[in-house]
Scaffold this motif. Structure first.
Motif, PDB file in Angstrom:
ATOM      1  N   MET A   1      85.594 -35.030 -45.644  1.00 43.26           N
ATOM      2  CA  MET A   1      85.782 -33.792 -46.375  1.00 43.26           C
ATOM      3  C   MET A   1      86.321 -32.733 -45.420  1.00 43.26           C
ATOM      4  N   LEU A   2      87.370 -32.047 -45.845  1.00 42.60           N
ATOM      5  CA  LEU A   2      87.982 -30.985 -45.049  1.00 42.60           C
ATOM      6  C   LEU A   2      87.478 -29.623 -45.518  1.00 42.60           C
ATOM      7  N   VAL A   3      87.045 -28.792 -44.576  1.00 42.38           N
ATOM      8  CA  VAL A   3      86.534 -27.466 -44.917  1.00 42.38           C
ATOM      9  C   VAL A   3      87.266 -26.434 -44.067  1.00 42.38           C
ATOM     10  N   ASP A   4      88.170 -25.691 -44.706  1.00 46.44           N
ATOM     11  CA  ASP A   4      88.967 -24.671 -44.014  1.00 46.44           C
ATOM     12  C   ASP A   4      89.501 -23.721 -45.070  1.00 46.44           C
ATOM     13  N   VAL A   9      96.643 -25.293 -43.784  1.00 45.57           N
ATOM     14  CA  VAL A   9      95.980 -26.043 -42.712  1.00 45.57           C
ATOM     15  C   VAL A   9      95.330 -27.300 -43.276  1.00 45.57           C
ATOM     16  N   ARG A  10      94.621 -27.157 -44.399  1.00 47.64           N
ATOM     17  CA  ARG A  10      93.979 -28.329 -45.012  1.00 47.64           C
ATOM     18  C   ARG A  10      95.015 -29.366 -45.419  1.00 47.64           C
ATOM     19  N   ALA A  11      96.115 -28.899 -45.995  1.00 51.14           N
ATOM     20  CA  ALA A  11      97.153 -29.828 -46.442  1.00 51.14           C
ATOM     21  C   ALA A  11      97.731 -30.606 -45.259  1.00 51.14           C
ATOM     22  N   GLY A  12      97.962 -29.912 -44.151  1.00 46.97           N
ATOM     23  CA  GLY A  12      98.522 -30.570 -42.979  1.00 46.97           C
ATOM     24  C   GLY A  12      97.573 -31.599 -42.394  1.00 46.97           C
ATOM     25  N   PHE A  13      96.308 -31.240 -42.254  1.00 45.00           N
ATOM     26  CA  PHE A  13      95.343 -32.183 -41.704  1.00 45.00           C
ATOM     27  C   PHE A  13      95.092 -33.344 -42.659  1.00 45.00           C
ATOM     28  N   ALA A  29      87.240 -28.115 -49.259  1.00 50.21           N
ATOM     29  CA  ALA A  29      86.543 -26.875 -49.608  1.00 50.21           C
ATOM     30  C   ALA A  29      87.151 -25.733 -48.815  1.00 50.21           C
ATOM     31  N   ARG A  30      87.246 -24.564 -49.443  1.00 45.26           N
ATOM     32  CA  ARG A  30      87.790 -23.382 -48.775  1.00 45.26           C
ATOM     33  C   ARG A  30      86.701 -22.582 -48.076  1.00 45.26           C
ATOM     34  N   LEU A  31      85.443 -22.781 -48.498  1.00 41.85           N
ATOM     35  CA  LEU A  31      84.326 -22.009 -47.964  1.00 41.85           C
ATOM     36  C   LEU A  31      83.176 -22.945 -47.604  1.00 41.85           C
ATOM     37  N   ILE A  48      84.935 -32.338 -41.624  1.00 39.61           N
ATOM     38  CA  ILE A  48      85.695 -31.572 -40.640  1.00 39.61           C
ATOM     39  C   ILE A  48      85.577 -30.105 -41.031  1.00 39.61           C
ATOM     40  N   MET A  49      84.944 -29.323 -40.172  1.00 40.18           N
ATOM     41  CA  MET A  49      84.566 -27.955 -40.519  1.00 40.18           C
ATOM     42  C   MET A  49      85.182 -26.926 -39.574  1.00 40.18           C
TER      43      MET A  49
END
Length: 204
Positions: A1-4, A9-13, A29-31, A48-49
């Motif tokens: 799970m990507l959290v940013d 940035v999330r799309a790239g990672f 998640a954005r928050l 990934i936070m």
């Protein structure tokens, strides 16, 4: 799970991770609040936070996820590479720590190691953690709650806004604020923000 909180940035990672062939992004998640809510349903192998986000912020997000789920594996991916960020993140439960300047291969390696139950820290972070004999700095002397309030107020939140964000009373926030300002030897919010810039608390 990507959290940013940055969509780009999330799309790239996300593209980078899935291009490896053996990693799948099952949630974003954005928050930090969203990550805490989504974690029980998604049960990701690795989170990934980012550290600097509106609302609770990454530090509190890590703490809540790790305290509620003993097997959680959180990898911090942030612009902050100086003290006291790594120590605070690890104390909150993070099992890995990278900066956003890391090579793509290092991110993939870190994710795979955490997924396999290992830990992974960037070279400069390992150096910081090995400084057993160094004198504790003023920033390190802050309690976890004081550090949270320091970060939120440095981002411009008022005492009442900090209280709402952390679900504390205004009186409690005032008490913590007074303690952290004494420890940091600052007299007002302007000096606190200047100190935060010096400490690398704020993204440039």
């Amino acid at each position: 799970m990507l959290v940013d909180d940055h969509d780009v940035v999330r799309a790239g990672f996300s593209r980078l991770l899935e291009s490896s062939g053996d990693i799948r992004v099952i949630g974003e998640a954005r928050l930090a609040e969203e990550a805490v809510q989504q974690y029980p349903q998604l049960q990701p192998d690795v989170v990934i936070m980012d550290m600097s986000m509106p609302g609770l912020g990454g530090l509190e997000g890590i703490k809540r996820i790790c305290s509620n789920h003993q097997d959680a594996r959180v990898l911090v991916l942030t612009v902050h590479e100086n003290e006291p960020f790594p120590q605070r993140a690890i104390a909150a439960g993070a099992k890995g720590y990278l900066t956003k300047r890391c090579a793509p291969e290092e991110l993939l390696e870190a994710v795979n190691k955490l997924a396999n139950g290992q830990e992974y820290y960037a070279t400069n972070v390992r150096s910081i953690l090995k400084k057993q004999s160094r004198e504790i700095s003023e920033g390190d002397a802050l309690t976890r709650r004081e550090f949270q309030i320091y970060e939120l107020m440095a981002r411009g939140l008022s005492v009442s806004e900090v209280a709402d964000t952390l679900h504390l009373s205004v009186k409690t926030v005032h008490t913590h604020r007074a303690n952290l300002m004494r420890k940091l030897d600052v007299r007002n919010n302007a000096e606190l923000v200047m100190r935060a810039v010096q400490d690398g608390m704020l993204e440039q």
